[in-house]
Design a protein around this motif. Structure first.
Motif, PDB file in Angstrom:
ATOM      1  N   SER A   1       0.818  -1.220   0.000  1.00  0.00           N
ATOM      2  CA  SER A   1       0.000   0.000   0.000  1.00  0.00           C
ATOM      3  C   SER A   1       0.847   1.264   0.000  1.00  0.00           C
ATOM      4  O   SER A   1       0.462   2.276  -0.580  1.00  0.00           O
TER       5      SER A   1
ATOM      6  N   GLU B   1      -2.865   0.573  -2.672  1.00  0.00           N
ATOM      7  CA  GLU B   1      -3.927  -0.410  -2.449  1.00  0.00           C
ATOM      8  C   GLU B   1      -3.893  -0.931  -1.027  1.00  0.00           C
ATOM      9  O   GLU B   1      -2.836  -1.218  -0.472  1.00  0.00           O
ATOM     10  N   ALA B   2      -5.083  -1.063  -0.426  1.00  0.00           N
ATOM     11  CA  ALA B   2      -5.157  -1.491   0.959  1.00  0.00           C
ATOM     12  C   ALA B   2      -4.948  -2.987   1.121  1.00  0.00           C
ATOM     13  O   ALA B   2      -4.480  -3.445   2.152  1.00  0.00           O
TER      14      ALA B   2
ATOM     15  N   THR C   1      -6.799   5.530  -0.572  1.00  0.00           N
ATOM     16  CA  THR C   1      -6.529   4.650   0.565  1.00  0.00           C
ATOM     17  C   THR C   1      -5.894   5.413   1.720  1.00  0.00           C
ATOM     18  O   THR C   1      -4.834   6.004   1.577  1.00  0.00           O
TER      19      THR C   1
ATOM     20  N   ASN D   1      -8.294   2.875   5.138  1.00  0.00           N
ATOM     21  CA  ASN D   1      -7.202   1.911   4.958  1.00  0.00           C
ATOM     22  C   ASN D   1      -7.385   0.729   5.911  1.00  0.00           C
ATOM     23  O   ASN D   1      -6.424   0.186   6.439  1.00  0.00           O
TER      24      ASN D   1
ATOM     25  N   ASP E   1     -12.658  -1.133   1.635  1.00  0.00           N
ATOM     26  CA  ASP E   1     -12.035  -0.099   2.467  1.00  0.00           C
ATOM     27  C   ASP E   1     -12.996   1.092   2.427  1.00  0.00           C
ATOM     28  O   ASP E   1     -13.059   1.807   1.436  1.00  0.00           O
TER      29      ASP E   1
ATOM     30  N   THR F   1      -5.959   7.226  -7.344  1.00  0.00           N
ATOM     31  CA  THR F   1      -5.688   6.041  -6.535  1.00  0.00           C
ATOM     32  C   THR F   1      -5.029   4.941  -7.361  1.00  0.00           C
ATOM     33  O   THR F   1      -5.141   4.914  -8.592  1.00  0.00           O
TER      34      THR F   1
ATOM     35  N   ASP G   1      -5.946   1.927  -6.851  1.00  0.00           N
ATOM     36  CA  ASP G   1      -6.923   0.844  -6.778  1.00  0.00           C
ATOM     37  C   ASP G   1      -7.598   0.617  -8.130  1.00  0.00           C
ATOM     38  O   ASP G   1      -7.412   1.382  -9.070  1.00  0.00           O
TER      39      ASP G   1
END
Length: 887
Positions: A166, A171-172, A331, A337, A528, A552, A554
């Motif tokens: 992360s 990314e969480a 995140t 998170n 999340d 992000t 993600d």
């Protein structure tokens, strides 16, 4: 070593390119040769300017040059006292600027601290631990849970290997690592056959061949990009520089004209005329303005600190008030998170789970009422499966006062989910296990459950659907796939849960046990979640005309779902990192305004996006908490890092740190920034008429050929004493009610509007004209030079004191609001009067400044004149209000 796309190569191709052995590693002799070729695995030291150079930079200003020229000329003419005083003023201005400076680059040091100090490698056919700085391309590195990865690796073996990335990708969730070659055009977060420097192993074991060290790693590239990112000047600095150049040009022109006029058309001696011109230049220069700007900004810094926002440089306070776009990492910034179970899908009912994050606070409900696991055996079994078939731990950290997990966040959130159940649950004792494997995408455990043994199974829903269908041909796969898709469209990651019961003779399980008698229990949708306060802050930002853009690492669907929940407009969809890579800078500048969500972005993408928005004329704030955010934080007009979950790298690269990681704190900081900017403008509106009035009086005196009403030293006194007393009060003026309803000011908005220029000229003419008339009256009478100077000085200063109460608001009447709302205004007025009494009646001040004592009744003239100035300006404001209303 050439920069290769290592994720596209097979293990054999990687071995060949690096000339290594993936079983035996390198020899010490080969490693030493490669260290000499590639260098040690350390990041380069940044070049730092010496302190003396940083100090001298604060004198690089056109107005300072004018003052220094005045000091030199007075020195040449033998007026050493004047020279010393002017030089001291210049020195004080430089010291204040130097003390403000807090631009030392510590982000690079923060990145170095992320590198692992040692690594387990295979050298000469033996395992050995070496210093991480001695790793070279081709080394074979072993990985185990908890390891911080010291270099970039191409993985050659992975046993249930999961890496927490992360800080690098944003990314969480942890990343399941694979070994197969991948397509070339994929983002950093999708290169699952690589392990990156600065990330850490969450679970499993593995081996990898070093493909990049030091500055060649992804972390090293971020390091280089931080060092190379051009620091953007704040709007205030840009405006004051333009303002300074304009004032310097006016001063130069007026001084030259006055000297020529006085030399050829008036009977002045050259030395006397030079002193008069110097006095004129000093009069027009607002020497006290840098000091009072620093004070106002410093007070803004303190106020923001009280609101949980630490600002690291004074000009950044004002920059916040000009922000027109906030580019926020998702995140840990807009979200917690912390993976959280949001929904549970059973066969015939969809349940909602309240609460967010790892804290076991919330409940499982249906139609707003608690849904008890005591009354639903399927729910109870699903929750029990979640806590039993689990390798994570949930605990409360006393140091941080937070609930935290160890292990995979996806599994950790299932522990929190069970804690929210109406009836408590405890994991069963495991007697056999099939560990999670990224190739199979599921995990299974066998436990004793009453008078039977039960196998719990969780993993990718499609795999579990196949198992359930093989056990029961009537299993409604299509219906469950539709339910899974409904969760996925909300941006949720979906986990399937199933079970199988055995008699007590069953002691071990294997993959063959997963395709008979499987009972599918349901789905759990996790994500999340957005911070509740972030949703409110986004709405308030948009009401204030500030765009919020989410950038992000993600996935696109998740990013859009979070964007919708936050209230960020998503009609245009999301622009992905691979799309950004294919656009030129010019093309990106053209389209960046169309999107509010950017997904699967790399560190380079984020920096380019910030730059593109700046090219469109925006003042950009960038928020983030990971290493991957650092270059963009550095590039932005104002970088905002998270104080709790942010990496040291992001904190050092940013201009502001949120102590509470609360996105709403940004909005509070923007409000304070707008208040600070408004008060800075009011300060200029207040100070410049002092300079204008003095300049007008001196210039007219030269034209009329009369005795100069003030000396250069007395002018400096007026400028500084007004700045350090009366101007101080404006710093405490509260936020105007309409401030957060107006749009952010455009980037090229001048420091002074047309109305402000009109007001400055008007007040300058009123104060200067009235003082000049009184000065001419005294020159016609039998008054000493010292008396005339003293009365002229007091007249200008007291008139400015009354003018202070005019400028508290732009056009509203000073008498329509509580006259005592800002008590500081009265305190500083008292201090100013005390200083004027000091320079008027104390003998050594009389000697130093050429003043003299005056009778008590003589004070009536400055005070009556000041009251007249106050009411004249109030009349002007009334007229201006009516004109504005008609428009």
């Amino acid at each position: 070593m050439e920069d290769r796309q290592w994720h596209t190569l097979s293990i054999q191709e990687t071995e060949d390119h690096l000339d290594t052995d993936i079983d035996q590693g390198l020899t010490d002799e080969t490693a030493q040769t490669r260290i000499e070729r590639h260098g040690k695995n350390v990041l380069p030291e940044p070049k730092k300017d010496p302190k003396w150079l940083k100090f001298l930079r604060h004198f690089n200003d056109v107005l300072i040059y004018v003052l220094l020229a005045a000091a030199v000329i007075t020195g040449v003419l033998g007026y050493w006292y004047d020279t010393i005083v002017i030089a001291l003023v210049v020195l004080i201005i430089g010291i204040i600027g130097y003390l403000q400076e807090n631009k030392a680059e510590q982000a690079l040091e923060g990145i170095k601290n992320m590198l692992s100090p040692s690594a387990l490698v295979r050298r000469d056919g033996k395992r050995k631990e070496i210093e991480a700085e001695n790793l070279v391309p081709g080394d074979l590195v072993y990985l185990k849970p908890g390891d911080k990865i010291p270099v970039d690796l191409r993985l050659v073996a992975a046993e249930n290997l999961k890496v927490e990335e992360s800080a690098l990708t944003g990314e969480a969730t942890t990343v399941d690592k694979t070994l197969e070659p991948l397509d070339e055009k994929i983002g950093l977060g999708d290169r699952t056959n690589l392990a990156f420097s600065g990330t850490s192993v969450a679970a499993g074991t593995g081996r990898g061949v070093v493909v990049a060290t030091a500055s060649k790693t992804e972390l090293g590239k971020i390091n280089a990009s931080i060092a190379e990112v051009e620091t953007v000047q704040t709007p205030l600095i840009q405006q004051t520089q333009r303002f300074g150049k304009t004032v310097a040009s006016v001063i130069a022109g007026v001084a030259v004209f006055a000297f020529i006029f006085g030399y050829f058309l008036r009977d002045y001696a050259t030395a006397e005329l030079l002193l008069a011109v110097i006095g004129l230049a000093v009069a027009v220069i607002p020497e006290g303005l840098p000091a009072i700007i620093s004070i106002i900004l410093a007070l803004g810094v303190r106020q923001m600190a009280d609101n949980q926002a630490i600002v690291k440089s004074l000009p950044s306070v004002e920059t916040l008030g000009a922000v027109s776009v906030i580019c926020s990492d998702k995140t840990g910034t807009l979200t917690k998170n912390e993976m959280t179970a949001q929904n549970i899908q059973l066969n015939d009912v969809t349940l909602r789970v309240t609460g967010s994050g790892y804290a076991p606070e919330g409940r499982i409900e249906h139609d707003g009422s608690i849904y008890s696991n005591k009354q639903d055996d399927t729910l109870n079994e699903l929750l029990l499966a979640g806590v039993t078939c689990n390798d994570s731990d949930l605990f409360y950290d006393e140091e941080t006062n937070q609930w935290m997990i160890t292990g995979d966040p996806t599994e950790g959130c299932l522990l929190t989910l069970a804690e929210k159940a109406d009836s408590p649950l405890h994991p069963l004792r495991i007697i056999s296990k099939i560990p999670f494997d990224s190739a199979h995408k599921y995990m299974a455990t066998l436990s004793v459950h009453g008078d039977e043994h039960v196998m719990y199974l969780k993993g990718a829903p499609d795999r579990l659907f196949t198992m359930a269908e093989s056990s029961n041909p009537d299993f409604p796969v299509a219906e469950w796939e539709e339910k899974m898709t409904a969760f996925a469209k909300k941006g949720q990651r979906v986990i399937g849960v199933a079970k199988r019961t055995f008699n007590t003779s069953k002691q071990t399980i294997d993959h063959g046990d997963l395709y008979e008698n499987i009972e599918f229990l349901g789905l759990v949708g996790i994500m999340d979640p957005p911070r509740p306060e972030a949703i409110e802050a986004v709405n308030e930002c948009q009401s204030a005309g500030i765009q919020v853009k989410m950038i992000t690492g993600d996935h696109k669907e998740t990013a859009l779902a979070i964007g919708n929940e936050l209230g960020i407009p998503t009609e245009a969809g999301a622009l992905q990192g691979t799309d950004i890579d294919e656009l030129t800078d010019e093309e990106l500048t053209q389209v960046v305004g169309n999107y509010n969500v950017f997904a699967r972005t790399s560190p380079e993408n984020k920096t380019r996006l910030v730059k593109a928005l700046q090219e469109q004329g925006h003042i950009v704030a960038m928020t983030g908490d990971g290493v991957n955010d650092a270059p963009a934080l550095r590039r932005a007009d104002i970088g905002v890092a998270m104080g709790i979950k942010g990496t040291e790298v992001s904190k050092e690269a940013a201009e502001m740190v949120l102590v509470d990681d609360n996105f709403n704190t940004i909005f509070k900081a923007v409000k304070e920034g707008r208040r600070v900017y408004d008060n800075l403008k009011k300060t200029i509106l207040f100070i410049l008429p002092t300079n204008g009035a003095q300049g007008f009086v001196l210039l007219m005196s030269i034209f009329l050929g009369t005795q100069l009403p003030l000396t250069a030293l007395q002018i400096l006194w007026v400028n500084m004493v007004v700045a350090i007393t009366l101007s101080f009060a404006i710093a405490f003026e509260p936020l105007e009610p309409s401030t957060m309803k107006r749009a952010p000011r455009p980037k090229k908005t001048p420091l002074l509007s047309g109305y402000y220029i009109f007001r400055i000229l008007l007040v300058s003419l009123i104060i200067g004209g009235g003082t000049l008339i009184y000065n001419l009256y005294m020159n016609a009478g039998d008054y000493s030079v010292e008396y005339i100077h003293t009365m002229t000085l007091n007249t200008i200063v007291i008139a400015q004191m009354f003018h202070l109460f005019n400028v508290r608001v732009e056009t509203e009447s000073a008498l329509n609001r509580s006259f005592f709302e800002n008590p500081i205004a009265f305190y500083v007025s008292g201090a100013l009067i005390a200083l004027q009494l000091f320079i008027t009646y104390v003998p050594f001040m009389n000697t130093a400044f050429g003043t003299t004592s005056i009778a008590a009744t003589d004070w009536l003239i400055p005070f009556v004149f000041g009251i007249a100035v106050f009411f004249i300006i109030e009349l002007e404001k009334l007229i201006s209000r009516n004109i504005i209303k008609r428009k």
